[in-house]
Structure formats: C-alpha cells, structure tokens
Write an enzyme that holds these catalytic residues in place. Structure first.
Site, PDB file in Angstrom:
ATOM      1  N   ASN A  38       0.837  -1.201   0.000  1.00 35.52           N
ATOM      2  CA  ASN A  38       0.000   0.000   0.000  1.00 35.52           C
ATOM      3  C   ASN A  38       0.872   1.252   0.000  1.00 35.52           C
ATOM      4  O   ASN A  38       1.945   1.288   0.598  1.00 35.52           O
ATOM      5  CB  ASN A  38      -1.029  -0.003   1.144  1.00 35.52           C
ATOM      6  CG  ASN A  38      -0.445  -0.254   2.513  1.00 35.52           C
ATOM      7  OD1 ASN A  38       0.593  -0.881   2.664  1.00 35.52           O
ATOM      8  ND2 ASN A  38      -1.121   0.235   3.536  1.00 35.52           N
ATOM      9  N   GLU A  40       0.205   5.108   0.714  1.00 30.20           N
ATOM     10  CA  GLU A  40      -0.748   6.132   1.156  1.00 30.20           C
ATOM     11  C   GLU A  40      -0.307   7.527   0.715  1.00 30.20           C
ATOM     12  O   GLU A  40       0.841   7.725   0.280  1.00 30.20           O
ATOM     13  CB  GLU A  40      -0.903   6.045   2.676  1.00 30.20           C
ATOM     14  CG  GLU A  40      -1.473   4.691   3.083  1.00 30.20           C
ATOM     15  CD  GLU A  40      -1.709   4.556   4.575  1.00 30.20           C
ATOM     16  OE1 GLU A  40      -1.233   5.393   5.353  1.00 30.20           O
ATOM     17  OE2 GLU A  40      -2.386   3.581   4.952  1.00 30.20           O
ATOM     18  N   CYS A  49      -4.021   0.516  -2.564  1.00 28.77           N
ATOM     19  CA  CYS A  49      -3.900  -0.721  -1.799  1.00 28.77           C
ATOM     20  C   CYS A  49      -2.784  -1.600  -2.361  1.00 28.77           C
ATOM     21  O   CYS A  49      -2.406  -1.489  -3.539  1.00 28.77           O
ATOM     22  CB  CYS A  49      -5.202  -1.508  -1.860  1.00 28.77           C
ATOM     23  SG  CYS A  49      -6.535  -0.817  -0.869  1.00 28.77           S
ATOM     24  N   GLU A  51      -2.952  -4.719  -3.109  1.00 29.44           N
ATOM     25  CA  GLU A  51      -3.434  -5.572  -4.199  1.00 29.44           C
ATOM     26  C   GLU A  51      -3.414  -4.823  -5.527  1.00 29.44           C
ATOM     27  O   GLU A  51      -3.063  -5.384  -6.573  1.00 29.44           O
ATOM     28  CB  GLU A  51      -4.871  -6.041  -3.914  1.00 29.44           C
ATOM     29  CG  GLU A  51      -4.999  -6.929  -2.688  1.00 29.44           C
ATOM     30  CD  GLU A  51      -5.240  -6.147  -1.399  1.00 29.44           C
ATOM     31  OE1 GLU A  51      -4.768  -5.000  -1.285  1.00 29.44           O
ATOM     32  OE2 GLU A  51      -5.895  -6.706  -0.503  1.00 29.44           O
ATOM     33  N   CYS A  82     -10.209  -5.063   0.372  1.00 26.81           N
ATOM     34  CA  CYS A  82     -11.350  -4.143   0.392  1.00 26.81           C
ATOM     35  C   CYS A  82     -12.262  -4.438  -0.802  1.00 26.81           C
ATOM     36  O   CYS A  82     -11.891  -5.166  -1.735  1.00 26.81           O
ATOM     37  CB  CYS A  82     -10.868  -2.693   0.374  1.00 26.81           C
ATOM     38  SG  CYS A  82     -10.295  -2.113  -1.244  1.00 26.81           S
ATOM     39  N   CYS A  85     -10.801  -3.676  -4.224  1.00 27.26           N
ATOM     40  CA  CYS A  85      -9.760  -4.620  -4.655  1.00 27.26           C
ATOM     41  C   CYS A  85     -10.348  -5.968  -5.032  1.00 27.26           C
ATOM     42  O   CYS A  85      -9.813  -6.666  -5.896  1.00 27.26           O
ATOM     43  CB  CYS A  85      -8.690  -4.768  -3.585  1.00 27.26           C
ATOM     44  SG  CYS A  85      -7.568  -3.356  -3.571  1.00 27.26           S
TER      45      CYS A  85
END
Ligand code: THU
Length: 129
Positions: A38, A40, A49, A51, A82, A85
C-alpha cells in the site's frame, strides 16, 4: 512461497497515516510473481492498496491472468481485500482462484475470488447492449 513474498514487500509499504502496512503477491499464469504494497498519500483518497499495486505490476509485466494471490498485514485477523480490490482481482482472476490472507504471526484464511465477491459485476452483465 507467495505469502513470504508478500511479507517481504509489505516492509516497503508507505503507510504513515494508517500505520497499517500491507503486502500483496500475485502469481500470474506464466508462474511469475508480482508484488505490491500500500502507498498512502496525505490526500487520503489518492492512496492505493497493496493488491492494486501487485495487479499494476502484473499488467506492466505483460501478464493478464491471475493464478494465485497472497495478502498479508499486521493486525489480529487475516486481512481481507477491500471491496474495490475484490472487483479489481475479479477483472483478472477466475472465480476459483485462491486468495490466501495472512497475519504476521502465521494465521491464514483461504478463500477464492467468487467467495470474496459473490455476484461480481462482469462482462456477461453487459452483453446485448
Ligand atoms: N489496505 C490494503 O492495502 N489492502 C487491503 O486488503 C486492506 C487495506 C490498505 C489501505 C490503507 O493504506 C491501509 O491498508 C488502511 O486501510
């Protein structure tokens, strides 16, 4: 092992806001492993993310078929992708593709893509336009 690859790339995550580092590893149909973590951003919706990063790496490598996925994070229970994803994985993974979700302490949860995203929106819904 895919979980170990995800564990290693997790260390590179940029997660100063959530303090929740995630690593993902995808094995594509040709056997290659693609990694993501990830990333941010101070403008929070711009974060990505793990993924999504691994999927981008796979596509950049010229592969379009996901054979297996592993995701790992800290926290008490195996991290589940999530909603966004799950849809991103479904774009490149057959419903029976295995997703292993892991904790740092070694607990794992294994589900397939269809279990993670039942009733996924797919090209079939758009046929007959
Ligand atoms: N996150 C992932 O990278 N993958 C998941 O499967 C769950 C959540 C990230 C997004 C954000 O950087 C942090 O974890 C907290 O939500």
């Amino acid at each position: 092992m895919l979980v170990e690859a995800a564990r290693k790339v997790r260390e590179n995550a940029h997660a100063p806001y959530s303090n929740f580092k995630v690593g993902a590893a995808i094995r594509s149909a040709d056997g290659a492993v693609h990694l993501g973590c990830n990333v941010e951003n101070i403008a929070s919706p711009e974060g990505t993310c793990a993924e999504a990063g691994a999927i981008a790496a796979m596509i950049a490598a010229g592969q379009t078929e996901i054979a297996e996925v592993a995701v790992i994070a800290g926290g008490p229970a195996p991290v589940t992708p999530c909603g966004g994803c799950r849809q991103k994985l479904a774009e490149f993974a057959a419903p029976d593709v295995r997703v292993t979700m892991a904790t740092l302490s070694g607990e794992t949860l294994v589900m397939n893509v269809a279990e993670l995203l039942p009733g996924a929106f797919s090209a079939a819904h758009m046929s007959g336009r």
